[in-house]
Structure formats: C-alpha cells, structure tokens
Design a protein around this motif. Structure first.
Motif, short mmCIF file in Angstrom:
data_model
loop_
_atom_site.label_atom_id
_atom_site.label_comp_id
_atom_site.label_asym_id
_atom_site.label_seq_id
_atom_site.Cartn_x
_atom_site.Cartn_y
_atom_site.Cartn_z
N UNK A 216 -19.30 11.85 -8.46
CA UNK A 216 -20.16 12.99 -8.10
C UNK A 216 -19.50 13.92 -7.09
N UNK A 217 -18.76 13.37 -6.13
CA UNK A 217 -18.13 14.24 -5.13
C UNK A 217 -17.02 15.08 -5.75
N UNK A 218 -16.31 14.51 -6.70
CA UNK A 218 -15.28 15.29 -7.39
C UNK A 218 -15.91 16.39 -8.23
N UNK A 219 -17.03 16.09 -8.87
CA UNK A 219 -17.75 17.10 -9.65
C UNK A 219 -18.20 18.26 -8.77
N UNK A 220 -18.65 17.94 -7.56
CA UNK A 220 -19.15 18.99 -6.66
C UNK A 220 -18.05 19.99 -6.31
N UNK A 221 -16.80 19.55 -6.33
CA UNK A 221 -15.70 20.45 -6.01
C UNK A 221 -15.45 21.47 -7.11
N UNK A 222 -16.07 21.26 -8.27
CA UNK A 222 -15.81 22.12 -9.43
C UNK A 222 -16.93 23.12 -9.70
N UNK A 223 -17.89 23.19 -8.82
CA UNK A 223 -19.04 24.06 -9.08
C UNK A 223 -18.66 25.53 -9.12
N UNK A 224 -17.58 25.90 -8.43
CA UNK A 224 -17.17 27.30 -8.42
C UNK A 224 -16.25 27.69 -9.54
N UNK A 225 -15.85 26.74 -10.39
CA UNK A 225 -14.94 27.04 -11.49
C UNK A 225 -13.88 25.97 -11.63
N UNK A 226 -12.97 26.20 -12.56
CA UNK A 226 -11.94 25.21 -12.88
C UNK A 226 -10.55 25.80 -12.61
N UNK A 231 -9.44 22.16 -8.95
CA UNK A 231 -8.89 20.92 -9.52
C UNK A 231 -8.25 20.07 -8.44
N UNK A 232 -7.51 20.71 -7.53
CA UNK A 232 -6.89 19.97 -6.43
C UNK A 232 -7.95 19.33 -5.54
N UNK A 233 -9.03 20.04 -5.27
CA UNK A 233 -10.11 19.49 -4.45
C UNK A 233 -10.79 18.32 -5.15
N UNK A 234 -11.01 18.45 -6.45
CA UNK A 234 -11.62 17.36 -7.21
C UNK A 234 -10.72 16.13 -7.21
N UNK A 235 -9.41 16.33 -7.33
CA UNK A 235 -8.47 15.22 -7.31
C UNK A 235 -8.52 14.50 -5.97
N UNK A 236 -8.58 15.26 -4.88
CA UNK A 236 -8.67 14.63 -3.55
C UNK A 236 -9.97 13.84 -3.42
N UNK A 237 -11.05 14.40 -3.94
CA UNK A 237 -12.33 13.70 -3.86
C UNK A 237 -12.31 12.41 -4.67
N UNK A 238 -11.67 12.43 -5.82
CA UNK A 238 -11.56 11.21 -6.63
C UNK A 238 -10.75 10.15 -5.90
N UNK A 239 -9.68 10.57 -5.24
CA UNK A 239 -8.88 9.62 -4.47
C UNK A 239 -9.68 9.01 -3.34
N UNK A 240 -10.46 9.83 -2.65
CA UNK A 240 -11.28 9.36 -1.53
C UNK A 240 -12.37 8.40 -1.99
N UNK A 241 -12.83 8.57 -3.23
CA UNK A 241 -13.90 7.70 -3.76
C UNK A 241 -13.42 6.30 -4.09
N UNK A 242 -12.12 6.08 -4.06
CA UNK A 242 -11.56 4.78 -4.42
C UNK A 242 -11.90 3.74 -3.36
N UNK A 243 -12.50 2.62 -3.79
CA UNK A 243 -12.79 1.52 -2.88
C UNK A 243 -12.48 0.18 -3.53
N UNK A 244 -11.47 0.18 -4.37
CA UNK A 244 -10.97 -1.07 -4.97
C UNK A 244 -10.04 -1.74 -3.97
N UNK A 245 -10.18 -3.05 -3.74
CA UNK A 245 -9.31 -3.71 -2.76
C UNK A 245 -7.87 -3.88 -3.22
N UNK A 246 -7.64 -3.68 -4.52
CA UNK A 246 -6.31 -3.89 -5.06
C UNK A 246 -6.14 -5.30 -5.61
#
Length: 270
Positions: A216-226, A231-246
C-alpha cells in the motif's frame, strides 16, 4: 508417507461438511497438497470436500466478477481462463501465476481454496489475486466475506471454511517480476503489478514477509502518475516494507534490495 486419519468423511453438501467440521480435531481436506504431504502424519479426522458443491466456476455481474469455488483445481481455472489470456490482462496475469505455482502434477491436485487457506509465503498466485482485489467467502457457519488482504495480514488465520474466491475483473495490464535460484524454482522475492484502465495501480510482493503482502505504501507513491520519480519512490517504499528476517536463500538486506529492483521492473513493464 501414507496417511491414516482418525476418521474420514465425504459429505455431499456444504451444510453436512460444516456439521462434520464442528467436531473436535477435524480438518477440511481439499486437494491434499498440504494436509496429505506432511511427514508427521495426520492424527485428526478429515472432511473430504470433493462432493460438497464447491467446484463452481462462473462469471457474475455481467462479467465483472469471476466466482471461483474453493474446490476448483488450478488446472481447471487455468483452462477456463485460456481463451481470454490473449485479450484480457487479468486472465494472462492469473494464468502465469498459476503456472508458477508448481508442476502440472501439483496444479492438477491443488485447489484455489487450499492455496488461500495455506497462505503460502511464496505464492505468486496469491500476489496476483491481491492486486486484482480478490475477496474470500467464508462459512463460520454464517456467511462472511473479507478481502484477501485481510485474510493474509494477521499471524492467526481467520476461522471458518473457505467456500469461494471472488475476483473483480477490470480491464487493464499486469506485470510480474521475480528472482529465483532457477526459472522453475519458487521465487526468493517477487513483485506483481496491476494497472487498471481506470483507477490506481496496485502492487503486491512475496518474499519480503511471512506471507504475500499488499504494498500500500508503494502504491501511494504512484498517485501522481507513473514517471521516473514516482517509480523510484515506489521502489523505496517497497524496500522499506520488507520485514523478512532472511534465510539461506537470501538475507534481509538482499530481499529489501530485490523488492526495490523488482518494483521498478514491474512498473516499467506496465
């Protein structure tokens, strides 16, 4: 290993199945790809749902909804969508995700409801259903409908028997990107994107948490267009959403980086 459940029931309708399932230590049996594959064996009673009337597959609301019964096999769903795959992006996206779910022997047994109930952490099919805004119908025994995102988000699975998955069927374009050890392997990380002809872009990922997640946070970065900045903001948001321990397939930092890379690729393909 061969399984010897405590008891075996094969009801002929949903109400009968629910009566059996209200008994203590009793589990539903769909395709058996999870329940029967356990190495520990089954000590519970099982309720085989093959004849319970949950294998329907049809369009509703003038073709705007796809209704998929919980006992529909993945192979049957793929064949149902095949005539539409060259014309409709949603059909192509779902068929690709079904193919990636496993080999044909698995797809011939696995059911749509079983995939949802198992909440498989690497399921690109669940990610595709998330971006298509799918909902899950449950019997508790009273009917209840929840979004697939809600069904996946909590550590504890919601109670009740899945009876149907409902897929909203907009026109649009989808894309799915993944990284895996081999092309035939389950993804380490994947990102699925959907761009409807009208409405907001939707994103989902696997491999960045315990279950597929709606970004959802990555989607919010795209409200103004593509554009490139969005796209760079959405990519950063996707990275921040990661909470896998590895794990042995990729540590947390690698998964976070791949979430960003794959988000950029998926969005560029729309």
């Amino acid at each position: 290993m061969p399984q010897k459940p405590a008891a075996y029931y094969r009801p002929t309708n949903l109400d009968e199945a629910l009566r059996f399932l209200r008994q203590p230590n009793t589990l539903p049996l769909a395709g058996g790809t999870a329940l029967l594959a356990t190495e520990q064996g089954i000590s519970a009673a099982v309720v085989d749902l093959q004849n319970a009337g949950l294998d329907h597959l049809s369009w509703a609301d003038d073709g705007r909804l796809l209704r998929v019964g919980a006992m529909v096999r993945l192979t049957d769903l793929s064949e149902f969508l095949a005539p539409l795959a060259e014309l409709q992006g949603a059909a192509a996206l779902l068929r690709q995700a079904i193919h990636r779910a496993g080999p044909n022997t698995y797809r011939n047994a696995a059911t749509s409801g079983g995939i949802v109930a198992s909440r498989l952490p690497d399921s690109e099919l669940l990610a595709a259903l998330l971006v298509l805004d799918a909902t899950v119908s449950l019997r508790l025994p009273a009917p209840e409908t929840v979004s697939l995102a809600t069904y996946l988000e909590d550590d504890e699975r919601l109670p009740g028997l899945i009876t149907e998955i409902i897929v909203y069927w907009p026109s649009g374009r989808g894309a799915a990107e993944r990284v895996a050890r081999t092309p035939a392997d389950y993804p380490i990380v994947s990102v699925t994107a959907w761009r409807p002809d009208s409405g907001a872009i939707r994103l989902a990922a696997t491999g960045i948490g315990p279950r597929p997640i709606h970004l959802t946070t990555a989607e919010a970065a795209l409200t103004g267009g593509l554009d490139d900045e969005a796209i760079a903001a959405a990519a950063r948001a996707a990275s921040t959403a990661t909470h896998h321990p590895g794990d042995f397939r990729g540590d947390a930092a690698y998964r976070a980086e791949m979430a960003a890379v794959l988000t950029r690729r998926a969005l560029a393909a729309l």
